[in-house]
Each structure stands twice: as C-alpha cells, then as structure tokens.
Design an enzyme around this catalytic site. Sequence first.
Site, PDB file in Angstrom:
ATOM      1  N   ARG A  43       0.885  -1.445   0.152  1.00  0.00           N
ATOM      2  CA  ARG A  43      -0.098   0.109   0.165  1.00  0.00           C
ATOM      3  C   ARG A  43       0.893   1.367   0.077  1.00  0.00           C
ATOM      4  NH1 ARG A  43      -5.158   0.096   3.645  1.00  0.00           N
ATOM      5  NH2 ARG A  43      -3.573   0.420   5.409  1.00  0.00           N
ATOM      6  N   ASP A  44       1.977   1.136  -0.260  1.00  0.00           N
ATOM      7  CA  ASP A  44       2.923   2.544  -0.332  1.00  0.00           C
ATOM      8  C   ASP A  44       4.081   2.191  -1.121  1.00  0.00           C
ATOM      9  OD1 ASP A  44       3.716   4.983   0.063  1.00  0.00           O
ATOM     10  OD2 ASP A  44       4.576   4.863   1.942  1.00  0.00           O
ATOM     11  N   ILE A  45       4.014   1.569  -2.443  1.00  0.00           N
ATOM     12  CA  ILE A  45       5.161   1.279  -3.117  1.00  0.00           C
ATOM     13  C   ILE A  45       5.710   2.508  -3.672  1.00  0.00           C
ATOM     14  CG2 ILE A  45       5.836   0.265  -5.186  1.00  0.00           C
ATOM     15  CD1 ILE A  45       5.368  -1.747  -2.994  1.00  0.00           C
ATOM     16  N   ASN A  49      10.914   2.977  -0.712  1.00  0.00           N
ATOM     17  CA  ASN A  49      10.715   1.825   0.232  1.00  0.00           C
ATOM     18  C   ASN A  49      11.299   0.527  -0.516  1.00  0.00           C
ATOM     19  OD1 ASN A  49       9.392   3.270   2.100  1.00  0.00           O
ATOM     20  ND2 ASN A  49       7.392   2.895   1.240  1.00  0.00           N
TER      21      ASN A  49
END
Length: 227
Positions: A43-45, A49
């Site tokens: 949910r936060d590619i 990251n």
Amino acid sequence: MGPSIGALHKLCDKIFSVKTCLMLFRQMLERLSSLHAVGIIHRDIKPDNFVVDFTLPHREIHIIDMGLAKRYLHKGQHIPYNTDIPRIGSLRYMSKHVHNSVEPSRRDDLYSLLFTVVYLCKGYLPWGLTTDHKFKSLDRRDKYDYIAKLKAIPHSKLVADITCKEGPCRSGSCSFKKMLIEMFMYTDKLAFTDSIDYPRLLTMVDTCFKEHGYKNDANWDWLKHFI
C-alpha cells in the site's frame, strides 16, 4: 541494509538507464510477488521503500517500511470491496482506484510499481510537475482530484519520452516502452480480488532483457559513484 533506490536515483541525477530499470523491475516484481503470496499488500510502493544490500555490488533489492501494509486475506477470504476509505500511500505513485477512495488490493501495488519504474527511467511523472499557481491554491482534497485526472492520460503518452537508444530501440521501436504499456493495460483489466500473473510479467521483463542484449549482472548505474 544499504541506501534506498530513491537516494541512489538522486545520486544519478534522477535518471536511470533502461538496463538498470529492468534489473530493478525484475527484483521488485519478485519482492512484491513474495509479499502478496503471504496475503499482504504493501500500500505504499515507491522508490524510497526499496533498498539495496549494504555491501557492493548491491546484488539484492529489498522491500521495506510495512507501516501501511495490510492483510488482504482473512481466513482465506479476500477483504471486501469498499468505496469510502481515506486515500492511502504516496500521492505520486497511488493508483486511480486509491485516488477514488477505493480499498487498495494487489492490483494497486502493481500500479504503484509501474509508476515507480516509469519515474525511475524518466526522472519525473507528469502529475509531479503541477507547480502552477492554480494548483498551489487548491486545498488537499482538490489537489488529489486534480492529480487523479492527470493520471488518466494514455499509457502510450506516459512512456513516450523514455529515452532508450540501445538494442531494437535504435530503429525507433522500443520494446521497453511496449512492455510497460502492455503491463499497464494488463493491470487496468484486473478486478479488485484478482491475483497477479507474476510469471507472465517476469517473462515479459526477461524477454525485454534479451531483446536489448542486456545481462542481469548487477552493473547498476550508481556503482560508478562507489568504485
């Protein structure tokens, strides 16, 4: 762990070669596949990251920061479709579904990864250039809506200015761009609960490697700054 892909991208003036993007993309797909295989979506590619090994030549890429991660499977059942949730993730890389307050699922991680690869290759995304006074005057919600409209541009236009002058691309036909467009089109067709055909995507990346005459040898663009 070593530096993030975002930091290494800045070190290379925010432009990676197609070869480095392909090598990154393959490992990123593998990491995302492993995460999805255990019932979790990230949910936060985004570039920040993903990190490299601490030691040179940085052969392995790792996915980090599970702060927004969520289980999409509960007792073998997929989480329900929901159209009334806060937007989750980084604005630059979130999918059109998340922009519209739809519950994220595996397809949205893939959208974010595709946006990430385009960004790493081009150095920007069109909706990251919204510096006009009108945009600055909008409140947070209107900015999200404005950028969501920009993300509706055709995939061919999104990848049009990727520069690749090697292999088959010298003749004006870039297999890397075609691969990205095909992957975007594939992702467009994914339903909320659909699984992702990772073997198919990895085969597409491997085919693109061969067509360019590249070797997946961890000879990254940023190594010249370390050696």
